[in-house]
Scaffold this active site. Sequence first.
Site, PDB file in Angstrom:
ATOM      1  N   THR A 156       0.843  -1.192   0.000  1.00 23.65           N
ATOM      2  CA  THR A 156       0.000   0.000   0.000  1.00 23.65           C
ATOM      3  C   THR A 156       0.873   1.235   0.000  1.00 23.65           C
ATOM      4  O   THR A 156       1.872   1.290   0.709  1.00 23.65           O
ATOM      5  CB  THR A 156      -0.973   0.076   1.186  1.00 23.65           C
ATOM      6  N   ASP A 158       0.140   4.011   1.283  1.00 24.56           N
ATOM      7  CA  ASP A 158       0.018   4.688   2.576  1.00 24.56           C
ATOM      8  C   ASP A 158       0.955   4.104   3.634  1.00 24.56           C
ATOM      9  O   ASP A 158       1.135   4.697   4.696  1.00 24.56           O
ATOM     10  CB  ASP A 158      -1.420   4.590   3.098  1.00 24.56           C
TER      11      ASP A 158
END
Length: 399
Positions: A156, A158
């Site tokens: 991911t 993030d």
Amino acid sequence: MAHYRGTIGILTGGGDVPGLNPAIRAVTFRALREGYRVLGIRRGWAGLVDLVPDPTVDYSDHVLVLNEDIVNRAGRTGGTFIHTSRTRPSHLPKESVPEHLRTRYQEETNDVTDAVLENLEFLGIDYLIPIGGDDTLSYAQRLAEEGIKVVAIPKTMDNDVPGTDYCIGFSTCVTRTIELTHTLRTTAGSHERLLVIEVFGRYAGFTAMLPTMAGAANRCVIPEKPFSMEHLTELLVADRNRHPSKYAVVLVSEGAQMLEDSSMSFEGVEKDQYGHRKLGGIGDRVAAQLKHLSSRFNCGQRINVVNQRLGYLVRCGNPDAIDSIVPMAYGNLALDLILSDQTGRLVSLHNGCYDSVPLDVVTSTKKVVDINRHYQPERLRPKYETFKEQPLFIMTSDL
């Protein structure tokens, strides 16, 4: 007919990031050399939902037999050549139920896990390697609880999958954010404006924190700590007026919230199968408020704003060095676990060392910025201290 040691299925779920194809390549090369057959499941969990378990039906649209030639061509590129989706088999809307399952699943929201398990058995998959974020991997944990042998790889932008310091895609995202922010400086400086850049980060502010720490921005606002627009404006105006070219930069996480208006900013009302509405727009709101408030801190003179949302520019294209090397290591680490029959695991990096942790970490905890250790709310910027014995990207996932 070839005899295999077993069959490994690999899939990618959620958003695309650079580094997925190198991970698929690493898994496939190692698995083939260890005597396994490798199946690429197309479109994430959707491939295991839409497949018709009938040997007389062509299922090549849902499953691809992987070989070295296929993964070699893709391994240097971004995205995922086996495609991805946000399908959640435990919460499948009625309109997404494939035709061959419609008599069996007729609720508004359906748990089609039994059909997924049947398809895994039909394909003869002995081990499953899902690559994804905490949404994709939460369903992987569900399958592990059902007895499927799962070894997961975290992905991911993030960087918010618990249990690991690093998720595939994060380094390229940070690299691109730094590059694009520096590129936009020329416009902000030319017009003596404030520069607002919205970056990814629904619940965690790592993608705003690290570029700011690297000098790309003066300030950053993150989901973990609501911020005051008046305070941000005062700081940025002071930053701008100190700068020889009269501009200042703030990075805004898409999940950041103002103290004055704590609602999150969404593009629309539609939710995906994991219950998420698409975020976007906080940068617009921050820019408008900065423009409105700036005269209070600038002797009555309003300061105009350059406002840019980076969006998919930081998740498309080829991986950087770290997102080429880490996926290679993660893929081989996954095979190490399979060869020792250690399943229900998530491959990980912790303080610079490759390892693995129990997969259920993805459903038992959250990974966010530790405000006390890494952020200065009063200054709206990272802390530049206590770096000794910290990992490469500073902010860890302590277990």
